[in-house]
Enzyme design. Sequence first.
Site, PDB file in Angstrom:
ATOM      1  N   GLU A 241       0.582  -1.183  -0.144  1.00 32.76           N
ATOM      2  CA  GLU A 241      -0.097  -0.039  -0.301  1.00 32.76           C
ATOM      3  C   GLU A 241       0.928   1.302  -0.008  1.00 32.76           C
ATOM      4  O   GLU A 241       0.472   2.159  -0.465  1.00 32.76           O
ATOM      5  CB  GLU A 241      -0.937  -0.057   1.301  1.00 32.76           C
ATOM      6  CG  GLU A 241      -2.031  -0.754   1.159  1.00 32.76           C
ATOM      7  CD  GLU A 241      -1.545  -2.446   1.571  1.00 32.76           C
ATOM      8  OE1 GLU A 241      -2.236  -3.387   1.279  1.00 32.76           O
ATOM      9  OE2 GLU A 241      -0.432  -2.749   2.213  1.00 32.76           O
TER      10      GLU A 241
ATOM     11  N   ARG B 233       7.904 -13.457   2.324  1.00 32.62           N
ATOM     12  CA  ARG B 233       7.277 -12.255   2.397  1.00 32.62           C
ATOM     13  C   ARG B 233       7.585 -11.658   3.843  1.00 32.62           C
ATOM     14  O   ARG B 233       7.747 -10.420   3.778  1.00 32.62           O
ATOM     15  CB  ARG B 233       5.750 -12.806   2.363  1.00 32.62           C
ATOM     16  CG  ARG B 233       4.670 -11.402   2.641  1.00 32.62           C
ATOM     17  CD  ARG B 233       4.831 -10.489   1.740  1.00 32.62           C
ATOM     18  NE  ARG B 233       3.919  -9.281   1.713  1.00 32.62           N
ATOM     19  CZ  ARG B 233       3.862  -8.557   0.796  1.00 32.62           C
ATOM     20  NH1 ARG B 233       4.634  -8.298  -0.151  1.00 32.62           N
ATOM     21  NH2 ARG B 233       2.812  -7.335   0.975  1.00 32.62           N
TER      22      ARG B 233
ATOM     23  N   MET C 234      15.763  -6.345   2.894  1.00 28.01           N
ATOM     24  CA  MET C 234      14.502  -5.470   2.640  1.00 28.01           C
ATOM     25  C   MET C 234      14.668  -4.574   1.595  1.00 28.01           C
ATOM     26  O   MET C 234      15.591  -3.950   1.357  1.00 28.01           O
ATOM     27  CB  MET C 234      14.492  -4.797   3.992  1.00 28.01           C
ATOM     28  CG  MET C 234      14.029  -5.593   5.266  1.00 28.01           C
ATOM     29  SD  MET C 234      12.478  -6.623   5.017  1.00 28.01           S
ATOM     30  CE  MET C 234      11.316  -5.629   4.591  1.00 28.01           C
TER      31      MET C 234
ATOM     32  N   ASN D 166       1.020  -8.311  -5.372  1.00 27.16           N
ATOM     33  CA  ASN D 166       1.134  -7.588  -6.434  1.00 27.16           C
ATOM     34  C   ASN D 166       1.955  -8.012  -7.748  1.00 27.16           C
ATOM     35  O   ASN D 166       3.272  -8.133  -7.464  1.00 27.16           O
ATOM     36  CB  ASN D 166       1.219  -6.150  -6.140  1.00 27.16           C
ATOM     37  CG  ASN D 166       1.331  -5.018  -7.276  1.00 27.16           C
ATOM     38  OD1 ASN D 166       1.112  -5.189  -8.312  1.00 27.16           O
ATOM     39  ND2 ASN D 166       1.993  -3.867  -7.068  1.00 27.16           N
TER      40      ASN D 166
END
EC number: 2.4.99.12
Length: 404
Positions: free
Chosen positions: A43, A252, A292, A318
């Site tokens: 997001e 993830r 990351m 996504n």
Amino acid sequence: MIRLLWRGYHNPAYLHRWSERFGFTPFLAEKAIIWVHAVSVGEVQASLPLIKELSAYYPDHTILLTTMTPTGSTQAQKNLGNQVIHCYLPYDLPHAIYHFLQQTQPQLGIILETELWPNLLYQCQYRGIPVILANARLSARSARGYSYLGTLSRNMISSFTLIAAQGAADAERFIALGALPERVHITGNLKFEIKLPADLKTQGATLRDQWGKQRPTWIAASTHEGEEKYILFSFKQLQQSYPNALLVLVPRHPERFNSVYHLCQQRGFIIHRRSELKAFNSAAEVFIGDSMGELPLFFAASDVAFIGGSLIPVGGHNPLEPAALGRAIILGPHMFNFTEIIKQLLQAGAAIQIQTHRDLTQAILHYLNNPSLLTKSGEAGQQVIAQNQGASKKLMQLITPLLV
């Protein structure tokens, strides 16, 4: 608090900044605030073009970006730096929400996707703060879940000043749950507004040279617990046709990096971890992306991208970053979080969707055995993205009257 401690056991970042979780923000802005909430990494990434538009149109306002996860916070700081003020959105407890709104007093709230919290929405409505649900999506599965809440769902959804839905199906589901039709608009998906660093492909080529330019390379991105066993099984099968193949495995959640590493060890693979501060081991069969913010780089260095969270009923993640980079895409059967995007990618020939984990090996071979198909699929994905851009402009047209 017990949940924070539990999450902190696996990811120490959850042990910090607890005051923000209960509404005590660490600042008082001198200028009027436009508040944007983006729950986590995906997001935040989707919010970037909108935030840049807001900053350009309203330089006299402060942009406050809230997230719920430490990874979302890291993504915000990496991409936006001092362009925004960041804090965690508090838990949906009455006193926590009261303190948060009392401290920040936003002129406008913009919540991305499907973050529906009753106390937050009630208190914004009570204070007269307009709230937009932007880039709004609602799968049929989620709509059924919200329908069981009856009046609570209707009150939450009807309290939005505007709902900017990704597609017609999303808009219809929000209206069916209680949104006023005149407040629902279809603006498209902000995630198509993807902007990749100009040198990303060059960086990807450099990394690929380290891995071995001639090695067939596929990435399993944003995988969840329960998926890696299928992925490693498929990789073992793939090695029968391509003994020098490389699997790039990117879990993830950071707290699972070590457990995935140990699973690969148990299966007998030679492993290289990105976090290892040493030269790449050319004998490595599995490269674990335990860092990351580097997933786009790993996509850029791979041939084929499998999207995790789709072999098990998580709903997928996504797929637009690999599409933007011209990579062939493989999807599992559970992609219900991205229904409209997936429909377009499949129709354009930019992706393959498998029905079970047993089909994964054949899907990878289908691409690797046909280099021209790899190129054609990648170009189709880039075309889909180009055709769908413009959501941030449409959203700004809805926002402007609320900030006069």
